[in-house]
Write a protein that holds these residues in place. Sequence first.
Motif, PDB file in Angstrom:
ATOM      1  N   TRP A  71       0.878  -1.264   0.020  1.00 46.57           N
ATOM      2  CA  TRP A  71       0.085   0.025   0.025  1.00 46.57           C
ATOM      3  C   TRP A  71       0.740   1.231   0.018  1.00 46.57           C
ATOM      4  O   TRP A  71       0.467   2.253  -0.650  1.00 46.57           O
ATOM      5  CB  TRP A  71      -1.028   0.024   1.196  1.00 46.57           C
ATOM      6  CG  TRP A  71      -2.271  -0.657   0.994  1.00 46.57           C
ATOM      7  CD1 TRP A  71      -2.707  -1.756   1.650  1.00 46.57           C
ATOM      8  CD2 TRP A  71      -3.229  -0.446   0.025  1.00 46.57           C
ATOM      9  NE1 TRP A  71      -3.952  -2.388   1.280  1.00 46.57           N
ATOM     10  CE2 TRP A  71      -4.145  -1.628   0.178  1.00 46.57           C
ATOM     11  CE3 TRP A  71      -3.241   0.568  -1.233  1.00 46.57           C
ATOM     12  CZ2 TRP A  71      -5.293  -1.454  -0.551  1.00 46.57           C
ATOM     13  CZ3 TRP A  71      -4.388   0.397  -1.885  1.00 46.57           C
ATOM     14  CH2 TRP A  71      -5.445  -0.728  -1.717  1.00 46.57           C
ATOM     15  N   ASP A  75       0.802   4.160  -2.986  1.00 47.94           N
ATOM     16  CA  ASP A  75       0.726   5.363  -2.607  1.00 47.94           C
ATOM     17  C   ASP A  75       1.785   6.400  -3.106  1.00 47.94           C
ATOM     18  O   ASP A  75       1.313   7.527  -3.669  1.00 47.94           O
ATOM     19  CB  ASP A  75       0.571   5.755  -1.110  1.00 47.94           C
ATOM     20  CG  ASP A  75      -0.898   5.164  -0.346  1.00 47.94           C
ATOM     21  OD1 ASP A  75      -1.790   4.732  -1.127  1.00 47.94           O
ATOM     22  OD2 ASP A  75      -0.706   4.975   0.865  1.00 47.94           O
ATOM     23  N   ASP A  78       1.314   6.968  -7.110  1.00 48.91           N
ATOM     24  CA  ASP A  78       0.338   7.527  -7.226  1.00 48.91           C
ATOM     25  C   ASP A  78       0.627   9.061  -7.076  1.00 48.91           C
ATOM     26  O   ASP A  78       0.533   9.989  -7.927  1.00 48.91           O
ATOM     27  CB  ASP A  78      -0.844   7.392  -6.366  1.00 48.91           C
ATOM     28  CG  ASP A  78      -2.076   6.440  -6.840  1.00 48.91           C
ATOM     29  OD1 ASP A  78      -1.956   6.122  -8.146  1.00 48.91           O
ATOM     30  OD2 ASP A  78      -2.814   6.190  -6.284  1.00 48.91           O
ATOM     31  N   THR A  79       1.438   9.303  -5.762  1.00 44.12           N
ATOM     32  CA  THR A  79       1.983  10.566  -5.556  1.00 44.12           C
ATOM     33  C   THR A  79       2.894  11.178  -6.515  1.00 44.12           C
ATOM     34  O   THR A  79       2.840  12.374  -6.865  1.00 44.12           O
ATOM     35  CB  THR A  79       2.483  10.668  -3.936  1.00 44.12           C
ATOM     36  OG1 THR A  79       1.511  10.371  -3.221  1.00 44.12           O
ATOM     37  CG2 THR A  79       2.850  12.132  -3.758  1.00 44.12           C
ATOM     38  N   ARG A 114       1.191   1.711   7.208  1.00 42.24           N
ATOM     39  CA  ARG A 114       1.183   2.010   5.823  1.00 42.24           C
ATOM     40  C   ARG A 114       1.620   3.561   5.896  1.00 42.24           C
ATOM     41  O   ARG A 114       2.502   4.102   4.908  1.00 42.24           O
ATOM     42  CB  ARG A 114      -0.048   2.008   5.260  1.00 42.24           C
ATOM     43  CG  ARG A 114      -0.096   2.656   3.937  1.00 42.24           C
ATOM     44  CD  ARG A 114      -1.752   2.450   3.568  1.00 42.24           C
ATOM     45  NE  ARG A 114      -2.176   2.988   2.472  1.00 42.24           N
ATOM     46  CZ  ARG A 114      -3.283   2.986   1.686  1.00 42.24           C
ATOM     47  NH1 ARG A 114      -4.412   2.300   2.339  1.00 42.24           N
ATOM     48  NH2 ARG A 114      -3.649   3.695   0.643  1.00 42.24           N
ATOM     49  N   VAL A 118       4.923   5.620   4.138  1.00 40.90           N
ATOM     50  CA  VAL A 118       4.921   6.372   3.089  1.00 40.90           C
ATOM     51  C   VAL A 118       5.757   7.782   3.366  1.00 40.90           C
ATOM     52  O   VAL A 118       6.404   8.083   2.638  1.00 40.90           O
ATOM     53  CB  VAL A 118       3.594   6.816   2.899  1.00 40.90           C
ATOM     54  CG1 VAL A 118       3.336   8.370   1.920  1.00 40.90           C
ATOM     55  CG2 VAL A 118       2.649   5.800   2.037  1.00 40.90           C
TER      56      VAL A 118
END
Length: 164
Positions: A71, A75, A78-79, A114, A118
């Motif tokens: 995950w 993330d 995506d970022t 998670r 990140v």
Amino acid sequence: MTIDPRVSTLCAEYRIRIVDGRSYPGIRETRAVFTMDKILRLKGEEHFRMVLSTVAETENNSAYLDKFLFWAVSDLVDTFQELVETRTSEWLVVFDGAPVGELQYIARRLKHQRFALVGMLTERVVKHFGPTFDAPVRTEPKVQSTIPLLPGQYDLFEEKRTAA
């Protein structure tokens, strides 16, 4: 729940072995099949391939492939989508150098592993590429004179200032 057959096919392609949920996974093994299925269904195959590539084709990431790592990498993909698409090899170099296993160990006690991962991995990405790597290029002159931070100068955890 039925797992998308592409999950096992893509894992095999990236040499990640799916193990039974009751076993403890070894190197390049995971039991996070439901997490991978959810990422694939929500984000699509191209995104899922980049997540697998990030964790499987780098040196420091294949020891403990758990749901929090999948995950977190999802993330981050995506970022930093523009960065991942335009500077993929550098993206993988950052993950090669990141002590992901140690970061997972640090985050294990936290309620939101998670998001902790990140944050810690984002610090590594920003430190490598600089804080403004994806900022739009300005054509007009700046009003205020500032010294831009370059990659490698953005030290979040390496505080060097001392109190007087």
